[in-house]
Design a protein around this motif. Structure first.
Motif, PDB file in Angstrom:
ATOM      1  N   ALA A   1       1.763   2.456  10.466  1.00  0.00           N
ATOM      2  CA  ALA A   1       2.921   1.825   9.833  1.00  0.00           C
ATOM      3  C   ALA A   1       4.119   2.758   9.851  1.00  0.00           C
ATOM      4  O   ALA A   1       5.247   2.347  10.139  1.00  0.00           O
ATOM      5  CB  ALA A   1       2.584   1.410   8.406  1.00  0.00           C
ATOM      6  N   HIS A   2       3.882   4.034   9.549  1.00  0.00           N
ATOM      7  CA  HIS A   2       4.972   5.014   9.542  1.00  0.00           C
ATOM      8  C   HIS A   2       5.565   5.201  10.937  1.00  0.00           C
ATOM      9  O   HIS A   2       6.756   5.505  11.072  1.00  0.00           O
ATOM     10  CB  HIS A   2       4.471   6.352   9.004  1.00  0.00           C
TER      11      HIS A   2
ATOM     12  N   ALA B   1       0.830  -1.205   0.000  1.00  0.00           N
ATOM     13  CA  ALA B   1       0.000   0.000   0.000  1.00  0.00           C
ATOM     14  C   ALA B   1       0.866   1.258   0.000  1.00  0.00           C
ATOM     15  O   ALA B   1       0.547   2.261   0.646  1.00  0.00           O
ATOM     16  CB  ALA B   1      -0.942   0.002   1.199  1.00  0.00           C
ATOM     17  N   GLY B   2       2.003   1.175  -0.724  1.00  0.00           N
ATOM     18  CA  GLY B   2       2.897   2.322  -0.817  1.00  0.00           C
ATOM     19  C   GLY B   2       3.823   2.497   0.357  1.00  0.00           C
ATOM     20  O   GLY B   2       4.578   3.470   0.421  1.00  0.00           O
ATOM     21  N   ILE B   3       3.819   1.567   1.299  1.00  0.00           N
ATOM     22  CA  ILE B   3       4.653   1.647   2.502  1.00  0.00           C
ATOM     23  C   ILE B   3       5.730   0.571   2.426  1.00  0.00           C
ATOM     24  O   ILE B   3       5.428  -0.587   2.102  1.00  0.00           O
ATOM     25  CB  ILE B   3       3.795   1.457   3.768  1.00  0.00           C
ATOM     26  N   PRO B   4       6.993   0.894   2.716  1.00  0.00           N
ATOM     27  CA  PRO B   4       8.071  -0.105   2.647  1.00  0.00           C
ATOM     28  C   PRO B   4       7.761  -1.319   3.509  1.00  0.00           C
ATOM     29  O   PRO B   4       7.209  -1.210   4.605  1.00  0.00           O
ATOM     30  CB  PRO B   4       9.292   0.659   3.177  1.00  0.00           C
ATOM     31  N   ARG B   5       8.151  -2.499   2.998  1.00  0.00           N
ATOM     32  CA  ARG B   5       7.871  -3.740   3.717  1.00  0.00           C
ATOM     33  C   ARG B   5       8.569  -3.798   5.080  1.00  0.00           C
ATOM     34  O   ARG B   5       8.140  -4.540   5.972  1.00  0.00           O
ATOM     35  CB  ARG B   5       8.293  -4.938   2.866  1.00  0.00           C
ATOM     36  N   GLU B   6       9.644  -3.031   5.233  1.00  0.00           N
ATOM     37  CA  GLU B   6      10.330  -3.010   6.521  1.00  0.00           C
ATOM     38  C   GLU B   6       9.415  -2.565   7.651  1.00  0.00           C
ATOM     39  O   GLU B   6       9.619  -2.921   8.812  1.00  0.00           O
ATOM     40  CB  GLU B   6      11.552  -2.083   6.460  1.00  0.00           C
ATOM     41  N   ALA B   7       8.399  -1.787   7.301  1.00  0.00           N
ATOM     42  CA  ALA B   7       7.469  -1.290   8.312  1.00  0.00           C
ATOM     43  C   ALA B   7       6.573  -2.387   8.867  1.00  0.00           C
ATOM     44  O   ALA B   7       5.880  -2.172   9.862  1.00  0.00           O
ATOM     45  CB  ALA B   7       6.607  -0.167   7.733  1.00  0.00           C
ATOM     46  N   PHE B   8       6.591  -3.568   8.222  1.00  0.00           N
ATOM     47  CA  PHE B   8       5.725  -4.671   8.638  1.00  0.00           C
ATOM     48  C   PHE B   8       6.515  -5.854   9.215  1.00  0.00           C
ATOM     49  O   PHE B   8       5.917  -6.837   9.637  1.00  0.00           O
ATOM     50  CB  PHE B   8       4.888  -5.161   7.453  1.00  0.00           C
ATOM     51  N   ARG B   9       7.841  -5.755   9.207  1.00  0.00           N
ATOM     52  CA  ARG B   9       8.658  -6.882   9.663  1.00  0.00           C
ATOM     53  C   ARG B   9       8.891  -6.807  11.163  1.00  0.00           C
ATOM     54  O   ARG B   9       9.158  -5.732  11.699  1.00  0.00           O
ATOM     55  CB  ARG B   9       9.998  -6.883   8.924  1.00  0.00           C
ATOM     56  N   PRO B  10       8.817  -7.952  11.854  1.00  0.00           N
ATOM     57  CA  PRO B  10       9.074  -7.947  13.302  1.00  0.00           C
ATOM     58  C   PRO B  10      10.452  -7.376  13.611  1.00  0.00           C
ATOM     59  O   PRO B  10      11.440  -7.714  12.953  1.00  0.00           O
ATOM     60  CB  PRO B  10       8.981  -9.432  13.683  1.00  0.00           C
TER      61      PRO B  10
END
Length: 262
Positions: free
Chosen positions: A81-82, A11-20
């Motif tokens: 997320a940010h 959704a335009g947000i880097p995947r790093e923002a979702f990684r544990p």
């Protein structure tokens, strides 16, 4: 020419923002390692139990707040997320003192799973009353799930005398999740239980709610400070635990064990 969304984003947000985060993974590693040490009675068992219970409680706090954030993200608030809330990193919380330090201190002193204020949700980005309620309900739901999972061994009749210290620690963790479940569902302004019903209040009641919300923690402490109310609360939690087969004596043993310094 753009060929569509980048594969390294969601959704335009880097995947790093979702990684544990590394912090969360270290907490999980400490929880598993100290659990094995407690089971094997390795070294100072009281210290093992302390690490097992505290790290387990911190892991549950991270997942509690993550549940709020991930439901808020799905409901429309991309800012979570940010802010790093979807990495399960407790150091990203808006109130680490209230969310980490204070609950752990209360666990050690009073044996109660205190809810803490942590992730900040941009409510203006979330449409619809039901979505707001689900965001607030998501956190307490994790405590209920954890409590049900932890009580399963006792409900099926595990031999608690074999590996007594380990099962005492599990019983204490289960009790903490039960207390957290009840506290988080109380309709106290500013806390999860109050935020669950807040979207459905009339404008007049919402104004009163908003006035009291900043003092929710103080109100909760004041209620629990009253011996009669505290007695009702712990009596209710014990009744729920007994109904599911959680031994009170084993929970008390766990509480004694985590005070390794005494």
């Amino acid at each position: 020419m753009s060929l569509g969304p980048r594969r390294d984003t969601v959704a335009g947000i880097p995947r790093e923002a979702f990684r544990p985060s590394v912090v969360f993974l270290c907490l999980v590693a400490l929880f598993l390692t100290s659990g094995w040490m407690t089971w094997a009675e390795f070294g100072n068992v009281r210290l093992d139990v302390f690490l097992f219970v505290v790290s387990g409680w911190l892991v549950s706090l991270c997942i509690h707040e993550y549940a709020h954030a991930v439901v808020a993200f799905a409901a429309g608030d991309r800012n979570v997320a940010h802010r790093g809330y979807l990495t399960l990193n407790p150091l990203k919380y808006s109130h680490p003192l209230l969310s980490i330090v204070l609950p752990v201190v209360v666990v050690l002193l009073g044996g109660i799973g205190l809810p803490g204020g942590a992730v900040w949700i941009d409510r203006h980005e979330i449409p619809g009353r039901l979505r707001h309620t689900l965001v607030s309900l998501a956190g307490p739901a994790t405590n209920v799930v954890f409590a049900l999972l932890l009580v399963i061994p006792f409900a099926v009749g595990v031999d608690a005398m074999a590996h007594h210290d380990f099962w005492a620690a599990v019983a204490l963790l289960c009790f903490l999740q039960l207390t957290a479940s009840v506290l988080n569902l109380l309709p106290v302004p500013g806390l999860d239980g109050g935020n669950i019903i807040q979207p459905w209040l009339s404008p007049q009641w919402k104004r009163g709610y908003d006035i009291l919300a900043p003092y929710g923690f103080i109100l909760l402490f004041a209620l629990l400070w009253n011996p009669r109310i505290a007695g009702w609360f712990f009596g209710g939690v014990d009744a729920v635990g007994n109904a599911f087969g959680l031994p009170e004596w084993l929970r008390d043993d766990g509480f004694d064990l985590i005070r390794f310094w005494s």
